[in-house]
Write an enzyme that holds these catalytic residues in place. Sequence first.
Site, mmCIF file in Angstrom:
data_model
loop_
_atom_site.group_PDB
_atom_site.id
_atom_site.type_symbol
_atom_site.label_atom_id
_atom_site.label_comp_id
_atom_site.label_asym_id
_atom_site.label_seq_id
_atom_site.Cartn_x
_atom_site.Cartn_y
_atom_site.Cartn_z
ATOM 1 N N GLU A 58 7.026 4.893 8.094
ATOM 2 C CA GLU A 58 5.779 5.067 8.835
ATOM 3 C C GLU A 58 4.970 6.303 8.420
ATOM 4 O O GLU A 58 3.746 6.200 8.277
ATOM 5 C CB GLU A 58 6.082 5.108 10.342
ATOM 6 N N ASP A 80 2.939 -3.003 11.746
ATOM 7 C CA ASP A 80 3.574 -1.863 12.400
ATOM 8 C C ASP A 80 4.357 -2.442 13.571
ATOM 9 O O ASP A 80 3.773 -2.799 14.591
ATOM 10 C CB ASP A 80 2.499 -0.877 12.864
#
Lengths: 177, 623
Positions: B187, B25
């Site tokens: 995401e 991430d």
Amino acid sequence: MQKISQNFFDLFGIPESFTVDLELIGEKYRDLQAKFHPDRFAHADEQEKLAAVQQSSYLNEAFDTLVSPIKRAAYILTLHNLDIEHVDQSELGMDLLMEQMQLREALDGLSKDESAMMELSKLKTEVTGKLQQKQQSFSLDIDKGKLSMAKKRFYEMQFLTKLLKEIEINEEQRLGY
Amino acid sequence: MSLLQISEPNFESPVSTHRLAVGIDLGTTNSLVATGCGGRVEILPDLDGEYLLPSVVQYRKGSPPVVGEKAKAAAVADPENTVISVKRLLGKSATEIKNSDTVGRYRLDSSRDEKAPALLTANGSRDPVQVSADILKALIARAEDFLKGKLEGAVITVPAYFNDAQRQQTRDAARLAGLKVLRLLNEPPAAAVAYGLDSKDQGNVVVFDLGGGTFDVSLLSLKKGIFQVLATGGDTALGGDDFDNVLAEWLSLQVFGGKKLDLGEQSKLLHYANQIKHQLSDLESVELSYADWSGRLSHVQFSTLCEDLINRTIKTCRRVLRDASKSVGDIDNIVMVGGATRMPAIRAAVTQYFGKPPLTHIDPDRAVAIGAGVQAEILIGNKAANNFLLLDVNPLSLGIETMGELVEKIIPRNTTIPVARAQEFTTFKDGQTAMKLHVVQGERELVSDCRSLAHFELRGIPPMVAGAAKVRVTFQVDADGLLSVIAEECSTGQTAEIQVKPSYGLDADSIEQMLKLSHEHAHEDMELRALKEAQLEASQLMEAIDAAIEVDGGLLTKEEARVISSAITELKQALDKESSGRIHEQTEKLNKVSSEFAARRMDLHIGKGLRGESIDAVDQSNK
């Protein structure tokens, strides 16, 4: 690389008809994507990866076409070798033009603020109802092989679909999107 | 049945050979790395046991970059050489960076091209791709230390709303860091995967992701292990940082009375504001003390300060539901992701809008990395996919410039990817042998309002009369959301292709060069087009009016006829001057003075049409 040109209806294993089972199409679509999506080929060689992108794209195109009534109708007409790109004004008829004008006037005449939301919603219901009628007629015409009638119904559907889209844009403008 | 003839995907690699892959991430504020350990996916800590790596890089003369907590600590003392929130700079032009940088945080290298900005640091200029690569390298080192082996691939998450340029640069950063990207994953679906919602049979899930610098909302439908993104929306310029900024501004007003502050003071104040924001997630109100000023701020006051920001998030939710033709009642679960969703004001607004509380039991900072880790395990072949599959959409429309600087959308937003769409275009001039194609991304009608992705040329079109040549332009978007474009002249088979995707064979320098060149050409090209378009419009209008006067001139008074004819004369004079602006002005004028005439003709012909005389004329006067 296989040439991707299979008829969309055959691809999903369903009969070629305007009336379709959307649930079934969705199921077949997911089954096929589960097999052919590029993620299933993440560690395959470049050629297989490219093939997967193309197969998966084709599946998406087929699904997108079959679930949308207007795209499905257009697709069926092209399967019958009808040219739908070029409109001959005489095929449309005065009734369609008049209806077009009236509905557009109704839309343009609404006030530009939120107070028109009720009216927009009424207009939306009216247009949706008309569109459903045209779709039913289209389905009947196609099944009976009345292709030129079906083509005219298609133009009517196309007009009503565009109008519906405009009504939605009008709603969105008033909601401040 | 051609589609069914290709071989089954190979699962022949035995599960016993565990291959090292991670999910990353790469966040605006913090970055994380996750991997599969013994059937579970875990976030990897650094040597100090910290899971979050602050996405901050400090550059000092002659020494390697400092990444993470140490760099974050240095940001206050050395703001000029410390890059924070670099994710906000990815894919941006110098002007875009300047415009969004209200506090003057970034010093740009003025010798760099507008399209390829870089930041000045004590260790030379660093572009956003290099800074991102430095963050990735720190994460790779952490993972390789922990796993005691070389990574074979990674899934890197990007905001769903990232455009093509931003996705490309994320991929470039990975390549620069020596990392093989298995997939760029949006995401929101990553977070839904982390919540294990893929194991439930079916339902609609909204992922509300308010990170440090970006905001995304996605609506996913789940059926039998297959996630399909129905719609996605967001704001690449809204995030938790904005709440800090609002609070810092308010503090600055209270403490310094709105006086202009230097960089160091601003950083200090921002740091303080960030602390207060975090405290307000747990407390009803907080005692404030800064320099010799003291005060108090309640949670309610803070919510009021941030009302506009909160409303923006809910508005995006409304938009996404509408795009997917769903109502609030159709939503089964809401997943909260991103540190900023810890703010009670945000949770309250979401609960109120959806009429049910969101899921919050996974740490909102970790959910995306965990989902990316799961996906990495599947893609590298460590974890059987079963039926799990993610079908994503392209977040922004892709199109091509047509005459009059208008955009013809070829792939509208929220189309499931991968996708290929083609459209035919034709030549504008007799004997035209080349065509310039301008690929753009965005929702607006005008080219100038969209993001320019690429320019390229198709040459070798056989000379024909205008409109006779057929050029087929195909857009292909792959599963990462990256675009390539192919143009083909149908009669000769002459093709030109551009992979707007740099990962295939073009290095960053040549892309930069390509963009630079196309940029220079684009300007002349646009001017020329504007002129052509204006000339075309003017002559069409004059012809139409001439023809109309011939038939229905009787509808005009002498004075009206004179006004129209003098407007025509002025327009002809403007045409001689070859200025698109003047031609356009005069065309508008002629349009205006003749509009009453057009209306009268229309009334007349509709009347006739109703009596069944002619509908062609109605059509004519409508034009």
